[in-house]
Design a protein around this motif. Structure first.
Motif, PDB file in Angstrom:
ATOM      1  N   ASN A  68       1.181  -1.296  -0.058  1.00 45.31           N
ATOM      2  CA  ASN A  68       0.143   0.331   0.048  1.00 45.31           C
ATOM      3  C   ASN A  68       1.042   1.451   0.376  1.00 45.31           C
ATOM      4  O   ASN A  68       0.316   2.904   0.439  1.00 45.31           O
ATOM      5  CB  ASN A  68      -0.894  -0.043   1.263  1.00 45.31           C
ATOM      6  CG  ASN A  68      -2.035  -1.324   0.827  1.00 45.31           C
ATOM      7  OD1 ASN A  68      -2.814  -1.464   0.224  1.00 45.31           O
ATOM      8  ND2 ASN A  68      -1.711  -2.052   1.805  1.00 45.31           N
ATOM      9  N   LYS A 168     -11.083   3.901  -0.929  1.00 44.06           N
ATOM     10  CA  LYS A 168     -10.807   4.183  -2.259  1.00 44.06           C
ATOM     11  C   LYS A 168     -10.133   4.874  -2.112  1.00 44.06           C
ATOM     12  O   LYS A 168     -10.560   6.138  -1.617  1.00 44.06           O
ATOM     13  CB  LYS A 168     -11.770   2.869  -2.751  1.00 44.06           C
ATOM     14  CG  LYS A 168     -12.436   2.219  -2.874  1.00 44.06           C
ATOM     15  CD  LYS A 168     -13.252   1.204  -3.395  1.00 44.06           C
ATOM     16  CE  LYS A 168     -14.735   2.455  -3.430  1.00 44.06           C
ATOM     17  NZ  LYS A 168     -15.935   1.884  -4.264  1.00 44.06           N
ATOM     18  N   CYS A 423     -12.531  -0.389  -0.443  1.00 47.04           N
ATOM     19  CA  CYS A 423     -11.796  -1.563  -1.569  1.00 47.04           C
ATOM     20  C   CYS A 423     -12.747  -2.483  -1.517  1.00 47.04           C
ATOM     21  O   CYS A 423     -13.067  -3.115  -0.111  1.00 47.04           O
ATOM     22  CB  CYS A 423     -10.734  -1.472  -1.893  1.00 47.04           C
ATOM     23  SG  CYS A 423      -9.885  -1.713  -0.180  1.00 47.04           S
ATOM     24  N   SER A 424     -12.688  -3.612  -2.386  1.00 41.22           N
ATOM     25  CA  SER A 424     -12.872  -4.690  -2.224  1.00 41.22           C
ATOM     26  C   SER A 424     -12.052  -5.472  -1.392  1.00 41.22           C
ATOM     27  O   SER A 424     -11.164  -5.234  -0.857  1.00 41.22           O
ATOM     28  CB  SER A 424     -13.649  -5.599  -3.251  1.00 41.22           C
ATOM     29  OG  SER A 424     -11.789  -6.387  -4.748  1.00 41.22           O
ATOM     30  N   GLU A 426     -10.821  -8.400  -1.778  1.00 40.16           N
ATOM     31  CA  GLU A 426      -9.552  -9.469  -2.830  1.00 40.16           C
ATOM     32  C   GLU A 426      -8.771  -7.986  -3.685  1.00 40.16           C
ATOM     33  O   GLU A 426      -7.475  -8.289  -3.151  1.00 40.16           O
ATOM     34  CB  GLU A 426     -10.273  -9.458  -4.840  1.00 40.16           C
ATOM     35  CG  GLU A 426     -11.955 -10.615  -4.188  1.00 40.16           C
ATOM     36  CD  GLU A 426     -12.927 -10.384  -3.790  1.00 40.16           C
ATOM     37  OE1 GLU A 426     -13.616 -11.719  -3.305  1.00 40.16           O
ATOM     38  OE2 GLU A 426     -13.197  -8.953  -3.385  1.00 40.16           O
ATOM     39  N   ASP A 427      -8.859  -6.690  -3.344  1.00 38.91           N
ATOM     40  CA  ASP A 427      -8.241  -5.119  -3.700  1.00 38.91           C
ATOM     41  C   ASP A 427      -7.390  -5.095  -1.988  1.00 38.91           C
ATOM     42  O   ASP A 427      -6.948  -5.158  -2.698  1.00 38.91           O
ATOM     43  CB  ASP A 427      -8.808  -4.471  -3.667  1.00 38.91           C
ATOM     44  CG  ASP A 427      -9.401  -4.546  -5.397  1.00 38.91           C
ATOM     45  OD1 ASP A 427      -8.847  -5.024  -6.067  1.00 38.91           O
ATOM     46  OD2 ASP A 427     -10.428  -3.874  -5.892  1.00 38.91           O
ATOM     47  N   GLU A 428      -7.949  -6.009  -0.730  1.00 38.19           N
ATOM     48  CA  GLU A 428      -7.307  -5.316  -0.100  1.00 38.19           C
ATOM     49  C   GLU A 428      -6.187  -6.591   0.297  1.00 38.19           C
ATOM     50  O   GLU A 428      -5.009  -6.231   0.924  1.00 38.19           O
ATOM     51  CB  GLU A 428      -8.441  -5.592   1.437  1.00 38.19           C
ATOM     52  CG  GLU A 428      -7.617  -4.746   2.190  1.00 38.19           C
ATOM     53  CD  GLU A 428      -8.758  -4.875   3.624  1.00 38.19           C
ATOM     54  OE1 GLU A 428      -8.363  -4.732   5.245  1.00 38.19           O
ATOM     55  OE2 GLU A 428      -9.952  -5.081   3.366  1.00 38.19           O
ATOM     56  N   LEU A 432      -3.395  -1.694  -2.420  1.00 46.41           N
ATOM     57  CA  LEU A 432      -4.010  -1.222  -2.879  1.00 46.41           C
ATOM     58  C   LEU A 432      -3.295  -0.196  -3.966  1.00 46.41           C
ATOM     59  O   LEU A 432      -3.751   0.729  -5.049  1.00 46.41           O
ATOM     60  CB  LEU A 432      -4.593   0.460  -2.294  1.00 46.41           C
ATOM     61  CG  LEU A 432      -5.355  -0.211  -1.260  1.00 46.41           C
ATOM     62  CD1 LEU A 432      -6.218   0.959  -0.469  1.00 46.41           C
ATOM     63  CD2 LEU A 432      -7.111  -1.131  -1.855  1.00 46.41           C
ATOM     64  N   LYS A 434      -0.946  -2.596  -6.701  1.00 44.97           N
ATOM     65  CA  LYS A 434      -1.536  -2.887  -8.137  1.00 44.97           C
ATOM     66  C   LYS A 434      -3.059  -2.469  -7.617  1.00 44.97           C
ATOM     67  O   LYS A 434      -3.183  -2.887  -9.269  1.00 44.97           O
ATOM     68  CB  LYS A 434      -1.512  -4.680  -7.547  1.00 44.97           C
ATOM     69  CG  LYS A 434      -0.365  -5.128  -7.765  1.00 44.97           C
ATOM     70  CD  LYS A 434      -0.003  -6.453  -7.052  1.00 44.97           C
ATOM     71  CE  LYS A 434       1.219  -6.504  -7.896  1.00 44.97           C
ATOM     72  NZ  LYS A 434       1.393  -9.357  -7.454  1.00 44.97           N
ATOM     73  N   ALA A 435      -3.763  -2.689  -7.538  1.00 41.12           N
ATOM     74  CA  ALA A 435      -5.707  -2.808  -7.019  1.00 41.12           C
ATOM     75  C   ALA A 435      -5.934  -1.670  -7.419  1.00 41.12           C
ATOM     76  O   ALA A 435      -6.833  -1.270  -8.491  1.00 41.12           O
ATOM     77  CB  ALA A 435      -6.712  -2.909  -6.245  1.00 41.12           C
ATOM     78  N   GLU A 436      -5.065  -0.269  -7.615  1.00 44.36           N
ATOM     79  CA  GLU A 436      -5.197   0.797  -8.342  1.00 44.36           C
ATOM     80  C   GLU A 436      -5.083   1.938  -8.708  1.00 44.36           C
ATOM     81  O   GLU A 436      -5.127   2.677  -9.371  1.00 44.36           O
ATOM     82  CB  GLU A 436      -6.452   2.379  -6.758  1.00 44.36           C
ATOM     83  CG  GLU A 436      -7.408   2.077  -6.053  1.00 44.36           C
ATOM     84  CD  GLU A 436      -8.175   2.511  -5.237  1.00 44.36           C
ATOM     85  OE1 GLU A 436      -9.162   2.416  -4.571  1.00 44.36           O
ATOM     86  OE2 GLU A 436      -7.067   3.299  -4.339  1.00 44.36           O
TER      87      GLU A 436
END
Length: 454
Positions: A68, A168, A423-424, A426-428, A432, A434-436
Motif C-alpha cells: 500500500n 478507495k 475497497c473489496s 480481494e483488493d485489500e 491498493l 496493484k488494485a488501484e
C-alpha cells in the motif's frame, strides 16, 4: 489585512515600536523594513510547514505494508494539491472574509493580490505614495494566504494515515475536497477569523484544536464508517499486529515533521518586524522543541514500564503528540512547562492507542491518538498553564469537535451509500498499489518477471 490570529503579536510590536521611539540609542524600524521581515517570516515558515507534507508522506509510507506504499504516497501529494486549490478558490474567503460569527462570505473567492500591491508592481517606479498603502497592512497578501494554506493541508494529511490500506482513492479525494474547502475553513473562522469563539476568548495559538483535532475527528469518523482492516482483530477481539514495512522511513518522517513544526508554531507569531516578535518566535521555537522531547521520553519510559520493551512507533508518536500538545500554547515563558505538556501528550498516546484497539477502531498510524487526544489536551493546557478560561476552552473543543465529527461522519456515510468507500476484500488482500494504481512501490520484491527488471 490583519486577521485576529495575529492581534496580540501586533500589539506587542506596537509596544516595542513605542519603546524604540522613546529611547535615543535605538532607531525605530521603518514600516517597509517591518513589512519585508514579516512577509519573509510567512514565506520561510510556510515553506517549513509545507515540508511537513513530506513528513506525513514518509511517516505513513513507513507505517503501512509494502503493498500500500505507493497509494499512500499518491494520496499525500494529491491531498496537498487539492488543499491548495480549494483554499484559493473558496476556503480563505470562508475563513477570513467578512466573518459574521459562524462563517465568512464568498465575496473574496479566487484570492488574489490587493489592488495596492498590483499598482506597485505595475508602476515604472516604486514611489512613496505607492509603497505606503502596501506596507500599511504589515505583510504581503500572498504570503499570508500561503502560510494559512499549508495549515489546511496538514489537517487533510492526518486523515490519510488513519484510513490507509482500505479506503478507495476517489471517495477519499472527494472527502478531502469538502474538508479543505468547507469543513476546516468554516470552523477556523470561529476563532482565527474573528467569529463567535474568538469573541468568547477561546485561545488556540497555532491550532491544537483548529487544525489537529479537526483532522483527528475527521479521521475518527472515517475509521468508524470504514471498519477495521481484514485480520486486524480476531473473533475474540484480540489485536493482531499488522506492522509497518519501513520503520527507518517512519523515523525520517517524524524528524521531518518535527523540523516543520518550528514553522508551524514559530510562524504563527505572524510577525518578525520588531524585537518583541523576534523574541516571541525564539520562545515558541524553544517550547516546541522541548515539548516534542518530553513526548518522546514519556512514551519511551512508559512502554518500557508497561510492556518490558521499548516501542519505536510509540516513541515516534510520542514526539508528534508532544508537538500537537504544545501547539495551542507555545508562547509560554516558562520553558519547563512545555516539557510537562509534551510529556503528558506522549503518555496519552501510549494509553489511547490500545484503547482504540479495544474499541476495534483501526487507526493505521495512530493519528487519532496523536492529533485528536493530544490536541484536546493541548487546548486545555492553555487554561491550566497559560491563564486561559477553562470553560471557554472546553466550549471551543466541544463545539469544533461536534461540528467536525458530525459533518465528516455524514459525508462518509453519503459517500458509502453513493459510491462505496471501502475497497473489496480481494483488493485489500492484493494491496491498493496493484488494485488501484497498477504498480508497486518496491517492484524488486515482487514475483516473476518483476524481479530485477526482468
Amino acid at each position: 489585512m490583519l486577521n485576529l490570529k495575529s492581534h496580540k503579536i501586533w500589539m506587542g510590536a506596537a509596544v516595542t515600536a513605542a519603546v524604540m521611539t522613546a529611547t535615543p540609542a535605538m532607531a525605530e524600524v521603518s514600516a517597509e523594513t517591518s513589512y519585508v521581515f514579516n512577509t519573509f517570516s510567512f514565506l520561510i515558515n510556510g515553506a517549513l510547514v509545507m515540508w511537513m507534507a513530506a513528513g506525513f508522506a514518509m511517516l505513513e509510507a513507513g507505517l503501512v505494508r509494502t503493498k500500500n506504499t505507493a497509494t499512500i504516497c499518491l494520496k499525500n501529494i494529491v491531498l496537498y494539491s487539492i488543499a491548495g486549490i480549494m483554499y484559493y478558490l473558496i476556503g480563505y474567503s470562508l475563513m477570513y472574509t467578512d466573518v459574521s460569527g459562524f462563517i465568512g462570505s464568498l465575496g473574496g473567492i479566487f484570492y488574489n493580490p490587493s489592488e495596492a500591491e498590483l499598482a506597485l508592481l505595475n508602476a515604472d517606479e516604486a514611489t512613496a505614495e505607492l509603497v505606503a498603502p502596501v506596507v500599511e497592512g504589515g505583510y504581503s497578501v500572498a504570503s499570508d494566504w500561503f502560510f494559512q494554506m499549508v495549515f489546511v493541508a496538514t489537517t487533510a494529511s492526518i486523515v490519510s494515515g488513519t484510513l490507509a490500506e482500505r479506503i478507495k482513492f476517489w471517495p477519499f479525494i472527494i472527502f478531502i475536497v469538502v474538508l479543505t474547502g468547507f469543513i476546516y475553513p468554516i470552523q477556523g473562522s470561529w476563532t482565527w477569523g474573528g467569529g463567535w469563539l474568538a469573541e468568547m476568548g477561546f485561545s488556540d495559538f497555532a491550532g491544537s484544536t483548529i487544525v489537529h483535532s479537526v483532522g483527528g475527528w475527521a479521521a475518527l469518523a472515517g475509521a468508524i464508517v470504514l471498519g477495521a482492516r481484514k485480520g486486524k482483530y480476531n473473533k475474540d477481539g484480540q489485536v493482531l499486529p499488522l506492522p509497518g514495512a519501513n520503520l527507518p522511513l517512519a523515523t525520517l518522517g517524524t524528524f521531518i515533521l518535527w523540523m516543520g513544526w518550528f514553522g508551524f508554531n514559530g510562524g504563527s507569531v505572524l510577525a518578525l518586524g520588531d524585537a518583541a516578535s523576534a523574541t516571541w518566535m525564539a520562545i515558541v521555537f524553544t517550547n516546541t522543541n522541548l515539548a516534542a522531547a518530553g513526548g518522546v521520553v514519556a512514551a519511551t519510559l512508559l512502554t518500557q514500564a508497561l510492556y518490558k520493551k521499548i516501542d519505536l512507533t510509540m516513541a515516534l508518536n510520542g514526539a508528534l503528540a508532544g508537538l500537537v500538545s504544545i501547539t495551542a500554547g507555545p508562547d509560554l515563558t516558562n520553558h519547563f512547562l512545555s516539557i510537562v505538556i509534551g510529556a503528558i501528550g506522549g503518555a496519552l498516546v501510549v494509553f489511547t492507542i490500545p484503547l482504540l484497539d479495544k474499541l476495534k477502531i483501526d487507526d493505521v498510524v495512530g493519528a487519532i491518538s496523536v492529533h485528536l487526544f493530544a490536541g484536546i489536551w493541548g487546548t486545555l493546557a492553555v487554561a491550566i498553564f497559560g491563564g486561559g478560561d477553562l470553560i471557554v476552552q472546553l466550549t471551543g473543543i466541544v463545539a469544533i469537535g461536534i461540528y467536525s465529527f458530525v459533518v465528516s461522519l455524514v459525508l462518509f456515510v453519503i459517500l458509502k451509500m453513493v459510491m462505496g468507500v471501502r475497497c473489496s476484500e480481494e483488493d485489500e488482500m492484493l494491496g491498493l498499489d496493484k488494485a488501484e494504481l497498477g504498480l508497486e512501490a518496491y517492484p524488486e520484491f515482487g514475483s516473476g518477471s518483476q524481479k530485477f527488471g526482468a
